[in-house]
Design a protein around this motif. Structure first.
Motif, PDB file in Angstrom:
ATOM      1  N   UNK A  81      59.191  31.787  16.891  1.00  0.00           N
ATOM      2  CA  UNK A  81      60.265  32.674  16.438  1.00  0.00           C
ATOM      3  C   UNK A  81      61.580  31.924  16.308  1.00  0.00           C
ATOM      4  N   UNK A  82      61.859  31.019  17.260  1.00  0.00           N
ATOM      5  CA  UNK A  82      63.089  30.225  17.199  1.00  0.00           C
ATOM      6  C   UNK A  82      63.077  29.337  15.953  1.00  0.00           C
ATOM      7  N   UNK A  83      61.960  28.664  15.727  1.00  0.00           N
ATOM      8  CA  UNK A  83      61.853  27.786  14.555  1.00  0.00           C
ATOM      9  C   UNK A  83      62.029  28.575  13.272  1.00  0.00           C
ATOM     10  N   UNK A  84      61.420  29.759  13.212  1.00  0.00           N
ATOM     11  CA  UNK A  84      61.544  30.601  12.019  1.00  0.00           C
ATOM     12  C   UNK A  84      62.999  30.999  11.781  1.00  0.00           C
ATOM     13  N   UNK A  85      63.706  31.297  12.859  1.00  0.00           N
ATOM     14  CA  UNK A  85      65.108  31.697  12.733  1.00  0.00           C
ATOM     15  C   UNK A  85      65.976  30.537  12.234  1.00  0.00           C
ATOM     16  N   UNK A  86      65.699  29.336  12.713  1.00  0.00           N
ATOM     17  CA  UNK A  86      66.478  28.167  12.300  1.00  0.00           C
ATOM     18  C   UNK A  86      66.225  27.834  10.840  1.00  0.00           C
ATOM     19  N   UNK A  87      64.964  27.936  10.421  1.00  0.00           N
ATOM     20  CA  UNK A  87      64.591  27.569   9.050  1.00  0.00           C
ATOM     21  C   UNK A  87      64.970  28.662   8.050  1.00  0.00           C
ATOM     22  N   UNK A  88      65.198  29.879   8.515  1.00  0.00           N
ATOM     23  CA  UNK A  88      65.425  31.017   7.618  1.00  0.00           C
ATOM     24  C   UNK A  88      66.512  30.785   6.575  1.00  0.00           C
ATOM     25  N   UNK A  89      67.696  30.244   6.929  1.00  0.00           N
ATOM     26  CA  UNK A  89      68.725  30.028   5.888  1.00  0.00           C
ATOM     27  C   UNK A  89      68.253  29.094   4.777  1.00  0.00           C
ATOM     28  N   UNK A  90      67.559  28.021   5.184  1.00  0.00           N
ATOM     29  CA  UNK A  90      67.041  27.077   4.187  1.00  0.00           C
ATOM     30  C   UNK A  90      65.979  27.754   3.331  1.00  0.00           C
ATOM     31  N   UNK A  91      65.120  28.521   3.966  1.00  0.00           N
ATOM     32  CA  UNK A  91      64.063  29.224   3.244  1.00  0.00           C
ATOM     33  C   UNK A  91      64.642  30.214   2.241  1.00  0.00           C
ATOM     34  N   UNK A  92      65.652  30.970   2.660  1.00  0.00           N
ATOM     35  CA  UNK A  92      66.280  31.947   1.770  1.00  0.00           C
ATOM     36  C   UNK A  92      66.928  31.263   0.574  1.00  0.00           C
ATOM     37  N   UNK A  93      67.586  30.148   0.846  1.00  0.00           N
ATOM     38  CA  UNK A  93      68.264  29.420  -0.237  1.00  0.00           C
ATOM     39  C   UNK A  93      67.262  28.878  -1.255  1.00  0.00           C
ATOM     40  N   UNK A  94      66.199  28.258  -0.754  1.00  0.00           N
ATOM     41  CA  UNK A  94      65.195  27.663  -1.649  1.00  0.00           C
ATOM     42  C   UNK A  94      64.503  28.738  -2.479  1.00  0.00           C
ATOM     43  N   UNK A  95      64.077  29.788  -1.829  1.00  0.00           N
ATOM     44  CA  UNK A  95      63.356  30.837  -2.554  1.00  0.00           C
ATOM     45  C   UNK A  95      64.289  31.598  -3.482  1.00  0.00           C
ATOM     46  N   UNK A  96      65.551  31.735  -3.079  1.00  0.00           N
ATOM     47  CA  UNK A  96      66.514  32.397  -3.958  1.00  0.00           C
ATOM     48  C   UNK A  96      66.731  31.617  -5.240  1.00  0.00           C
ATOM     49  N   UNK A  97      66.847  30.289  -5.125  1.00  0.00           N
ATOM     50  CA  UNK A  97      67.028  29.475  -6.327  1.00  0.00           C
ATOM     51  C   UNK A  97      65.771  29.465  -7.181  1.00  0.00           C
ATOM     52  N   UNK A  98      64.606  29.528  -6.551  1.00  0.00           N
ATOM     53  CA  UNK A  98      63.360  29.511  -7.291  1.00  0.00           C
ATOM     54  C   UNK A  98      63.198  30.800  -8.127  1.00  0.00           C
ATOM     55  N   UNK A  99      63.697  31.918  -7.574  1.00  0.00           N
ATOM     56  CA  UNK A  99      63.521  33.215  -8.242  1.00  0.00           C
ATOM     57  C   UNK A  99      64.553  33.472  -9.329  1.00  0.00           C
ATOM     58  N   UNK A 100      65.613  32.658  -9.389  1.00  0.00           N
ATOM     59  CA  UNK A 100      66.644  32.900 -10.405  1.00  0.00           C
ATOM     60  C   UNK A 100      66.293  32.257 -11.721  1.00  0.00           C
TER      61      UNK A 100
END
Length: 355
Positions: free
Chosen positions: A336-355
């Protein structure tokens, strides 16, 4: 390092100035500011060198053989760059054996550039810095670039991702070395070299290697790689080409014998290295190897950059102490800690991929 200084250093390197080459490799190995710009600029000037990997167990005579190879190439009028990978110091990260004398036959020859580099703890004994240093030697115009690895047993497989041709050295009369080959390193060999062939047990070692190759090829049911796996019989250096002319379709690792300290067999080894390079060019596999190499290099760099980015994020969060306390208290868990740390990077990458 300013852009102007980088340009000047690159210009001097491309102009054949060894001091500039040495400075460039130092910046690469130290990961000094601006080293990436250097490597990026040099990339367009690469692709001309033949990259040879020499690996095998400690005590097989790799350094002596590399010395003789370099001297023989120089006799042929070719320029040589040598990168010797040494174990990394646990204290400084530098090469433990970096000050040893290994190129006695080539001392004072400016057309043999020798550099000892640290393995920096990587499993295969190679690091990203080694790959970048090879590019610097290639861009400089070295005809042959030889990488001598630290000799770390079956983990010594990263060399296949960097070198065009890999020669695996085996000392005679050592059952342990043959067992090591069975454990996996045999699969990276384009050439097998029984060095110190004047010692007792050399003939037996050659026979064991030949049997291993035949067994491996006999057990394979599908063609794979460029070693002709899939029923191709292993051959030694004196074997005749097949009558059906199919040799160009596969590469069977030759087994050669050398006595490096006397220079015996070095000429035959060079001929075999040349044959393998000719095979790569004729079969088109040289391009396939380059594609695989660059794909792996890109993945490695992405992993490194991502790791640094996440380390920066962890520092920005104030470190991991609070998270560790929460894990110890069973209020959360490491996933859960690792997921929380990676979440901003994950959101950014997937957000750029979907645009």
């Amino acid at each position: 390092m300013s852009a102007e200084a980088t340009d000047d250093l690159i210009a001097d390197l491309l102009d054949g100035k060894h001091r500039a080459l040495a400075r460039t490799i130092t910046k690469i190995e130290n990961r000094a500011p601006g080293y990436r710009d250097l490597v990026s600029e040099l990339h367009a000037h690469t692709g001309g060198a033949d990259v040879i990997g020499i690996t095998g167990s400690p005590g097989a005579g790799k350094s002596t053989l590399v010395d003789k190879l370099a001297a023989t190439y120089r006799e042929q009028g070719l320029t040589v760059g040598v990168i010797a990978i040494d174990p990394a110091s646990p204290y400084t990260g530098g090469a433990v054996l970096g000050d040893r004398i290994r190129m006695a036959s080539n001392v004072g020859d400016m057309d043999v550039f020798f550099r000892s580099m640290s393995a920096r703890g990587t499993l295969g004994g190679l690091s990203t810095a080694t790959t970048d240093a090879v590019k610097a030697l290639d861009a400089f115009g070295k005809d042959k670039v030889i990488i001598e690895t630290v000799g770390a047993g079956q983990n010594e497989v990263d060399i296949v991702r960097t070198a065009d041709t890999v020669a695996v050295l085996v000392p005679p009369g050592s059952g342990d070395d043959v067992q090591m080959l069975k454990a996996g390193i045999l699969e990276i060999a384009d050439l097998l070299v029984v060095n110190k062939a004047d010692l007792e047990g050399a003939d037996r070692t050659v026979s064991e290697l030949r049997e291993m190759l035949q067994l491996r090829d006999g057990e394979s049911t599908t063609g794979a790689g460029h070693h002709g796996v899939g029923g191709a019989a292993a051959r030694d250096a004196t074997a005749e080409p097949s009558e059906d002319g199919d040799d160009s379709e596969q590469w069977d690792p030759p087994i050669l014998e050398t006595v490096a300290d006397r220079g015996e067999g070095v000429g035959t080894l060079i001929d075999a290295l040349d044959d393998h390079r000719a095979y790569l060019d004729a079969s088109g596999e040289i391009e396939a190897k380059a594609r695989t190499r660059y794909a792996e290099e890109i993945r490695t760099l992405v992993r490194e950059d991502t790791r640094e980015l996440l380390a920066e994020e962890i520092e920005a969060r104030g470190g991991l102490n609070a998270d560790v306390d929460a894990v110890l208290a069973r209020e959360t868990d490491p996933y859960a800690v690792a997921e929380e740390i990676v979440a901003p990077l994950e959101d950014c990458v997937r957000g750029r991929r979907d645009t």
